[in-house]
Design a protein around this motif. Structure first.
Motif, PDB file in Angstrom:
ATOM      1  N   LEU A 134       0.862  -1.112  -0.213  1.00  0.00           N
ATOM      2  CA  LEU A 134       0.154  -0.084   0.057  1.00  0.00           C
ATOM      3  C   LEU A 134       0.877   1.190  -0.041  1.00  0.00           C
ATOM      4  O   LEU A 134       0.558   2.195  -0.860  1.00  0.00           O
ATOM      5  CB  LEU A 134      -1.082  -0.029   1.309  1.00  0.00           C
ATOM      6  N   ASP A 135       1.792   1.319   0.750  1.00  0.00           N
ATOM      7  CA  ASP A 135       2.832   2.475   0.809  1.00  0.00           C
ATOM      8  C   ASP A 135       3.221   2.551  -0.464  1.00  0.00           C
ATOM      9  O   ASP A 135       3.452   3.878  -0.870  1.00  0.00           O
ATOM     10  CB  ASP A 135       4.200   2.182   1.845  1.00  0.00           C
ATOM     11  N   ALA A 136       3.695   1.602  -1.353  1.00  0.00           N
ATOM     12  CA  ALA A 136       4.546   1.751  -2.806  1.00  0.00           C
ATOM     13  C   ALA A 136       3.197   2.285  -3.690  1.00  0.00           C
ATOM     14  O   ALA A 136       3.655   3.337  -4.469  1.00  0.00           O
ATOM     15  CB  ALA A 136       4.965   0.375  -3.084  1.00  0.00           C
ATOM     16  N   THR A 141       0.998   7.016  -6.581  1.00  0.00           N
ATOM     17  CA  THR A 141      -0.241   8.098  -6.832  1.00  0.00           C
ATOM     18  C   THR A 141       0.256   9.384  -6.348  1.00  0.00           C
ATOM     19  O   THR A 141      -0.334  10.451  -6.943  1.00  0.00           O
ATOM     20  CB  THR A 141      -1.609   7.607  -6.313  1.00  0.00           C
ATOM     21  N   GLY A 142       0.687   9.308  -5.318  1.00  0.00           N
ATOM     22  CA  GLY A 142       1.301  10.838  -4.494  1.00  0.00           C
ATOM     23  C   GLY A 142       0.367  11.407  -3.844  1.00  0.00           C
ATOM     24  O   GLY A 142       0.379  12.404  -3.261  1.00  0.00           O
ATOM     25  N   ALA A 143      -0.896  10.630  -3.883  1.00  0.00           N
ATOM     26  CA  ALA A 143      -1.997  11.514  -3.099  1.00  0.00           C
ATOM     27  C   ALA A 143      -3.130  10.435  -2.481  1.00  0.00           C
ATOM     28  O   ALA A 143      -2.710  10.047  -1.065  1.00  0.00           O
ATOM     29  CB  ALA A 143      -2.820  12.348  -3.980  1.00  0.00           C
ATOM     30  N   TYR A 174       6.863   3.450   7.052  1.00  0.00           N
ATOM     31  CA  TYR A 174       6.272   3.764   5.572  1.00  0.00           C
ATOM     32  C   TYR A 174       5.885   5.388   5.348  1.00  0.00           C
ATOM     33  O   TYR A 174       4.793   5.670   5.796  1.00  0.00           O
ATOM     34  CB  TYR A 174       5.195   2.870   5.452  1.00  0.00           C
ATOM     35  N   PRO A 175       6.847   6.092   4.830  1.00  0.00           N
ATOM     36  CA  PRO A 175       6.529   7.588   4.609  1.00  0.00           C
ATOM     37  C   PRO A 175       5.424   7.849   3.852  1.00  0.00           C
ATOM     38  O   PRO A 175       4.798   8.946   4.192  1.00  0.00           O
ATOM     39  CB  PRO A 175       7.912   8.253   3.985  1.00  0.00           C
ATOM     40  N   HIS A 176       5.153   7.221   2.855  1.00  0.00           N
ATOM     41  CA  HIS A 176       3.900   7.572   1.963  1.00  0.00           C
ATOM     42  C   HIS A 176       2.526   7.280   2.812  1.00  0.00           C
ATOM     43  O   HIS A 176       1.723   7.963   2.451  1.00  0.00           O
ATOM     44  CB  HIS A 176       3.950   6.676   0.705  1.00  0.00           C
ATOM     45  N   LEU A 177       2.760   6.124   3.363  1.00  0.00           N
ATOM     46  CA  LEU A 177       1.657   5.820   4.376  1.00  0.00           C
ATOM     47  C   LEU A 177       1.411   6.828   5.494  1.00  0.00           C
ATOM     48  O   LEU A 177       0.049   7.240   5.574  1.00  0.00           O
ATOM     49  CB  LEU A 177       1.714   4.283   4.957  1.00  0.00           C
TER      50      LEU A 177
END
Length: 199
Positions: A134-136, A141-143, A174-177
């Protein structure tokens, strides 16, 4: 008025409550009682009662509410965009849920039937690996989960991410998450139901 049957702390009930907030739908919530057993042969929540129509299974209820009340922003009409939303919803209900079940039962519910340390460790590893997927995706998507717009995929996976964060176990960074959860925290529905009412 819509009636939603099930306790407010249930992760699957909260999917529906959050969806109602996003759509601006008034509803009544009612605790599960024995008389409700006839509404769902599985004897599980949530159950939606819309006049003379009864529906169970949380993801099906969320889809129905969007289709009923013009929620195209949450569940797009375009076939490809909709398929991506439903892909991630189905992934949450099958792959992700199966990954966390043993660890959650052991570490949160303290179930005597889920006390094997090796199986707990394997479940934690699998859970973290799935959250890494999910993080990947969020990094791509960036959003939001499926792109630039918030959808039902964010609702169901936002609740799953909350459960992952609240379970006492080791987790990767997980920075994006993390950024996505901060964006979710700006939505009233997540503040009310995604975090069990915790601001």
């Amino acid at each position: 008025m819509l009636k939603i049957i099930g306790k407010a702390t249930s992760i699957n009930v909260r999917k529906v409550l959050w969806t109602c907030v996003e759509l601006g739908l008034p509803f009544e919530r009612e605790e599960w009682a024995e008389q409700h057993a006839a509404l769902n042969p599985n004897r599980m929540v949530p159950v939606l009662v819309d006049a003379d129509f009864v529906l169970w299974e949380s993801n099906a209820i969320c889809r129905y509410l969007c289709n009923r009340d013009g929620g195209q922003a949450l569940l797009p009409l375009d076939a490809r965009e909709r398929a991506l939303v439903e892909q991630w919803m189905d992934w949450q209900a099958t792959e992700l849920n199966n990954a966390w079940r043993y660890a959650f039962m052991a570490l949160v519910r303290h179930s005597p039937a889920h006390g094997d340390p090796a199986l707990v460790a394997a479940s934690v590893d699998g859970w973290n690996r799935h959250m890494g997927l999910l993080d990947a995706q969020l990094g791509t998507t960036g959003a939001w989960v499926t792109g630039s717009g918030f959808t039902l995929a964010d609702v169901v996976l936002g609740l799953s991410a909350n459960r992952w964060l609240m379970t006492p176990m080791n987790r990767p960074d997980y920075p994006h998450l993390t950024s996505w959860l901060e964006r979710l925290g700006q939505r009233e529905g997540f503040r009310l139901h995604g975090r069990n009412g915790i601001p």
